[in-house]
Design a protein around this motif. Structure first.
Motif, PDB file in Angstrom:
ATOM      1  N   GLU A  79       0.459  -1.324  -0.142  1.00 10.46           N
ATOM      2  CA  GLU A  79       0.263  -0.086   0.096  1.00 10.46           C
ATOM      3  C   GLU A  79       0.549   1.281  -0.233  1.00 10.46           C
ATOM      4  O   GLU A  79       1.431   1.026   1.385  1.00 10.46           O
TER       5      GLU A  79
ATOM      6  N   ASP B  54      -5.111   3.124  -1.873  1.00 13.08           N
ATOM      7  CA  ASP B  54      -5.972   4.215  -1.011  1.00 13.08           C
ATOM      8  C   ASP B  54      -6.746   5.336  -1.565  1.00 13.08           C
ATOM      9  O   ASP B  54      -5.455   6.158  -1.847  1.00 13.08           O
TER      10      ASP B  54
ATOM     11  N   HIS C 138      -8.444   0.889  -0.255  1.00 13.85           N
ATOM     12  CA  HIS C 138      -9.393   1.154   0.768  1.00 13.85           C
ATOM     13  C   HIS C 138     -10.006   2.976  -0.316  1.00 13.85           C
ATOM     14  O   HIS C 138      -9.307   3.784  -0.548  1.00 13.85           O
TER      15      HIS C 138
ATOM     16  N   ARG D 277     -10.236  11.941   5.027  1.00 11.58           N
ATOM     17  CA  ARG D 277     -10.039  10.853   6.217  1.00 11.58           C
ATOM     18  C   ARG D 277     -11.249  10.283   6.303  1.00 11.58           C
ATOM     19  O   ARG D 277     -11.801   9.312   6.888  1.00 11.58           O
TER      20      ARG D 277
ATOM     21  N   GLU E 112     -12.154   2.745   5.279  1.00  5.90           N
ATOM     22  CA  GLU E 112     -10.740   2.953   6.462  1.00  5.90           C
ATOM     23  C   GLU E 112     -11.099   4.424   6.607  1.00  5.90           C
ATOM     24  O   GLU E 112     -10.238   5.195   5.814  1.00  5.90           O
TER      25      GLU E 112
END
Ligand code: LER
Ligand code: MN
Length: 271
Positions: free
Chosen positions: A152, A185, A211, A217, A246
């Motif tokens: 990742e 992600d 993700h 976030r 996430e």
């Protein structure tokens, strides 16, 4: 695509995990809300009661799709790219434990935060090549157990080791392990990539897992990331793997978990 939520059995300093410290509640909510499965962020696989976990998974009709491993670095300071060989070996030992557990659960194991950071810029290249060897060791160990390893890329403010998907793909090609894939992600992509669509087309053949977190976030839909465009590109490249929510537990765990599944259901239904 499989709808997945990131949980942690331990209360973690690492932010974007839901129901952190209460795995039973997280699994219950994941089942009730209709997620296909979970990703578990673990410090040490030995701390998990895998029998009790398997029981709860079958109760709520869930699967574990991924094991995230960054807490080994964030909580204990062991990383695969540590300058000291002893710390690298400790991180490798933890990774082997995660792979053993993943083999039982049919999950993949993520190499994200456990890379750590390279502090010495003078010795960067040498330390980087030791770290790369560690990734190779993990892949070799996992190959025998039929476990997929996911690399990742993480944004520059969190690490100085592999920030972009192209960097990740180059390492995957260089190492040449059949069980090593990329995890993309969207939070890190927002900070590092020129374009979501173009890079996903480029790395498509290497992509194993995604993700979803918005630009801030928070749960998808609560920031300004173009998930519609990302989803269309994922369909174009034929991606059919896990999509993990996430995100930060803001304004709370339940609210974020609900928004995650609502957003995924809407995206998948309307496309
Ligand atoms: C972990 O999946 C992640 O996205 C990173 O922010 C870890 O530092
Ligand atoms: Mn991530």
């Amino acid at each position: 695509m499989k709808k997945v939520i990131s949980l942690s059995p331990t209360k973690s300093g690492f932010g974007p995990l839901l129901y952190s410290g209460d795995l039973s509640l997280g699994l219950k909510r994941a089942g009730e809300l209709g997620y296909d499965g979970v990703e578990l962020s673990l410090r040490d696989a030995k701390e998990l009661d895998s029998k009790a976990l398997q029981h709860q998974l079958s109760l709520y009709n869930l699967r574990v799709y991924g094991i995230a491993t960054g807490q080994t670095y964030y909580n204990d300071g062991f990383s695969l790219f540590a300058e000291e060989g002893e710390k690298r070996l400790k991180a490798l030992e933890r990774m082997k434990g995660h792979v053993d557990l993943a083999a039982q659960l049919g999950a993949a194991v993520i190499i994200g935060g456990i890379r750590g950071k390279i502090e010495s810029l003078v010795d960067y290249d040498e330390i980087f090549s030791h770290g790369k060897e560690m990734i190779g060791e993990v892949c070799r160990y996992a190959l025998d157990k039929k476990v997929m390893i996911l690399l990742e890329p993480i944004n520059r403010y969190e690490t100085n080791i592999i920030n972009t998907l192209a960097e990740g793909m180059n390492i995957i090609r260089e190492l040449g392990y059949a069980n090593l894939r990329l995890l993309a992600d969207t939070f890190h992509m927002n900070l590092e990539e020129v374009s979501y669509g173009q890079v996903l087309l480029e790395v498509g053949p290497c992509l194993g897992y995604v993700h979803f977190a918005d630009s801030n976030r928070l749960a998808p839909g609560w920031g300004h990331t173009d998930f519609q465009g990302i989803y269309q590109t994922l369909c174009e490249i034929g991606f059919d793997g896990p999509v993990g929510i996430e995100v930060l537990p803001k304004p709370g765990d339940d609210e974020a978990a609900k928004q995650g599944i609502k957003f995924l259901n809407h995206l998948l239904k309307n496309n």
